[in-house]
Write an enzyme that holds these catalytic residues in place. Structure first.
Site, PDB file in Angstrom:
ATOM      1  NE  ARG A 535      -3.794  -0.039   0.443  1.00 27.46           N
ATOM      2  CZ  ARG A 535      -5.011  -0.012  -0.134  1.00 27.46           C
ATOM      3  NH1 ARG A 535      -5.497  -1.101  -0.728  1.00 27.46           N
ATOM      4  NH2 ARG A 535      -5.725   1.075  -0.116  1.00 27.46           N
ATOM      5  CB  VAL A 536       1.326   4.114  -2.100  1.00 26.67           C
ATOM      6  CG1 VAL A 536       2.285   3.224  -2.878  1.00 26.67           C
ATOM      7  CG2 VAL A 536       0.006   4.262  -2.859  1.00 26.67           C
ATOM      8  CG  ASP A 537      -3.690   3.596   0.996  1.00 25.34           C
ATOM      9  OD1 ASP A 537      -3.014   2.646   1.428  1.00 25.34           O
ATOM     10  OD2 ASP A 537      -4.831   3.452   0.521  1.00 25.34           O
ATOM     11  CG  ASP A 538      -1.635   7.104   5.866  1.00 26.05           C
ATOM     12  OD1 ASP A 538      -0.441   6.784   5.725  1.00 26.05           O
ATOM     13  OD2 ASP A 538      -2.045   8.272   5.809  1.00 26.05           O
ATOM     14  CB  VAL A 539      -4.521   0.833   3.946  1.00 32.02           C
ATOM     15  CG1 VAL A 539      -5.088  -0.552   4.164  1.00 32.02           C
ATOM     16  CG2 VAL A 539      -5.645   1.843   3.726  1.00 32.02           C
TER      17      VAL A 539
END
Ligand code: WTA
Length: 667
Positions: A535-539
């Protein structure tokens, strides 16, 4: 490279001795079908869908309409417009009508190895119809939400199919979620009916479910929403019926009510774009998202991927370790396999109970042809040693599947060589709750040359693009690395987020205009194979379960003594990633073990046991930029002891914070 060649030779040899010809025998066949699917999606999917029962047929042309470009107006996707169908009819009645009523539909084992049950297609159709009739008797109508909070028993997929039969929209909540989380989901979708069970044994541990539902229903009532009926299944073991808390005005015993209902319930014919189900998943921000799937497109995505990626044919034995609380259990345990008429092997207990051989004995016992699981489970099984799989005769296996997170090379080789005896291709399926069905995978075909850890090639109709995260421009060279987006549409894609279409557009379609943004990083190699980098997001992906860092942070900060929290994911040998929390307390003198436990218990209460941080790192202050943004990059380095590689910290408001946090590591 040499190793890869050896592997691919082994695969070719294995395929040559296969007992059936592969579905896509040559690369050219795949290429031609793929090309057709992206050049003429309407025609291609129309043909794919024609193998299913449609009560009213959709027109050959004009059934597909969509806009995924937010600059052109609202995002909307419609497949098979004009058609009506029912997925439960296609999963059940269709096979009974074809003379397969006595074929096994589910083979279930419970917590104990001696707990066994098999259900035929005809029996499941009757059970589903009884449940559907009961739901109608308590007022459930097309479009109503129904919450399902059940352990992995056959009644769980039956409940899903019963909802689908009458057009009710199910929201399955994973049995590991807490009362607060169940309440939040009931409130969001306004589900007046809840299907649950007394409790369940997981290994030696009892897990109670009905008391959690009671608490959740009470919490929802406090917010002004009343659940009218709770149907409760008695599952022996964890909580006897006599000690189950009961509200006779609202609660109904499954075993009393359901057998009295008629085993015949005509399916409600639904428009292709009617809602089929909701499934809550985590995103970058606090509140879970209710991902909405529809009747027709989801059905075709589930069925067609099962057919081509797992080569499912009627009568095959397919084993899946997924829980129906997550999308994999929806698409590849409940719906997809039944759409293909296979017999599904499911486990209601802990995969390593009573020992590390449980799953392999099951695969042998039921002669599983295909075995689908997650890397996290493979890593915990391989730790237990090769002797376990070697004790079982796994010669029935033909295809091995992996899902949920990138599979590391070590686990891939173990799966391939020890479990699959170097005979079985590994179909590493990359997809998401939102995509509904698998988007990329190495096909189980002799020409595939699957590479360990690669999610292979796009499935039909899927156009992956790699974007430069800084500019948003597509990187067109074959070899590329960046963020992964998908161009165009596919039948099983989510249509909206329940009650929040704007969030749907802003999360998935606004970041890179004209594309669906996946939230994953990805590399495409010179052969055009895709490698998901995470993931590149905050997941965070913990044991294949998606958790938003913001969700855990908000649970922590709800604790009276917590002033601020910053959560990151750190590498973990078994779980893939583990949750690591930096916590700032109100007043610094309570940094005790009791406080740590209190914070962990609080997360357990607000979300569930699987979201409890592995580590709580005391942080009298957090590293922030002058504009007040938490520098997670710096936190990641501190957590992993790589403080020598902090990178550019010139924007830090208070540089002393870093030193202080390093000193507090492990304290
Ligand atoms: C990750 C699960 C690498 C990815 C089906 C994705 C994977 C998220 C793979 C979705 C795979 C899933 N290889 N990563 N084969 N499959 N992922 O919604 O980060 O629970 O975005 O769906 O899991 O998780 P979800």
């Amino acid at each position: 490279m040499q190793r890869l060649e050896v592997l691919s030779r082994q695969l070719t040899a294995a395929q040559a001795s296969e007992d059936r010809a592969p579905l896509l025998a040559t690369r050219a066949e795949y290429d031609a079908m793929y090309r057709r699917s992206v050049e003429d999606p309407e025609g291609f999917w129309g043909e794919m869908a024609s193998g299913y029962h449609w009560q009213e047929k959709f027109p050959a042309r004009g059934h597909l309409q969509y806009n995924t470009d937010v600059r052109r107006g609202p995002v909307s996707v419609q497949f098979f417009r004009g058609g009506t169908t029912n997925i439960s009819y296609n999963c059940l009645d269709r096979w009974v009508a074809a003379g397969r009523g006595d074929q096994t539909c589910f083979i279930w084992e419970g917590n104990e190895e001696s707990d066994r049950r098999t259900v035929t297609y005809r029996q499941l159709l009757e059970e589903v119809s009884r449940l559907a009739n009961w739901m109608q008797s308590v007022g459930v109508k097309k479009g109503d939400a129904v919450t399902i909070y059940l352990p992995m028993v056959v009644e769980l997929p039956a409940a899903m199919l019963a909802c689908a039969r009458i057009g009710a929209v199910h929201s399955v909540v994973f049995g590991g979620f807490s009362a607060d989380a169940v309440a939040q989901r009931i409130l969001d979708c306004k589900g007046k009916v809840v299907l649950t069970a007394t409790g369940v044994m997981r290994g030696a541990k009892p897990v109670l479910l009905k008391p959690i539902v009671d608490e959740a229903v009470a919490l929802a009532a406090k917010q002004g929403f009343n659940v009218s009926s709770v149907l409760c299944l008695e599952v022996p073991g964890a909580l006897p019926a006599s000690r189950t808390p009961w509200n006779p005005a609202r609660d109904v015993w499954w075993g009393d009510a359901i057998p009295k209902m008629s085993p015949v319930c005509p399916p409600v014919w639904l428009a292709a774009e009617d809602r089929s189900f909701l499934l809550y998943t985590s995103g970058s921000t606090g509140k879970p998202k209710g991902v909405v799937h529809t009747v027709g497109g989801y059905m075709i995505g589930a069925g067609v991927t099962c057919r081509y990626l797992f080569d499912m044919r009627p009568g095959d034995i397919f084993m899946n370790t997924a829980d129906c609380g997550w999308i994999t259990g929806h698409t590849y345990l409940a719906y997809g396999p039944l759409l293909c008429g296979v017999s599904v092997v499911m486990l209601g207990g802990v995969p390593t109970y009573p020992d590390g051989g449980r799953l392999w004995r099951m695969a042998e016992r039921y002669k599983a042809r295909t075995f689908y699981t997650a890397p996290t489970l493979l890593r915990s099984l391989l730790q237990l040693g090769d002797a376990w799989p070697r004790q079982s005769d796994l010669s029935s296996l033909r295809i091995l599947g992996s899902v949920g997170e990138p599979i590391n090379e070590h686990a891939w080789h173990w799966y391939h060589e020890v479990v699959g005896d170097s005979r079985c291709p590994i179909v590493d399926t990359w997809w998401q709750t939102e995509t509904g069905s698998a988007m990329m995978a190495p096909l189980p075909a002799p020409w595939m040359n699957a590479k360990p850890g690669s999610a292979g090639l796009p499935f039909f109709g899927v156009c992956p693009v790699i974007l430069d995260p800084a500019t948003g421009n597509e990187i067109v060279s074959t070899a590329a690395e960046g963020v992964l987006a998908l161009r165009g549409v596919w039948p099983s894609m989510a249509r909206t987020l329940h009650g929040d279409h704007e969030r749907f557009e802003s999360v998935y379609f606004a970041p890179y205009k004209g594309y669906y943004f996946t939230g994953d990083g990805c590399r495409r190699d010179a052969d055009g194979h895709y490698w998901i980098t995470g993931r590149v997001d905050d997941v965070i992906n913990v044991s294949g379960h998606r958790i938003g860092t913001a969700e855990v942070e908000s649970a922590l900060t709800e604790h009276a003594d917590c002033a601020e929290a910053a959560v990151i994911g750190v590498e973990h040998g078994i779980k893939g990633q583990a949750i690591y929390a930096f916590v700032t307390l109100r007043g610094h003198d309570h940094q005790t073990e009791a406080m740590r436990k209190g914070l962990m218990d609080h997360v357990r209460k607000v979300i569930g046991p699987f979201a409890v941080p592995e580590v709580i790192h005391w942080a009298p202050a957090l590293p922030k930029t002058r504009s007040g943004k938490i520098m997670r990059r710096v936190l990641r380095k501190i957590a992993t002891g790589e403080e020598k590689e902090l990178g550019d910290v010139s924007t830090l408001a208070e540089p002393g914070v870093v030193e202080m946090l390093i000193k507090l590591r492990g304290k």
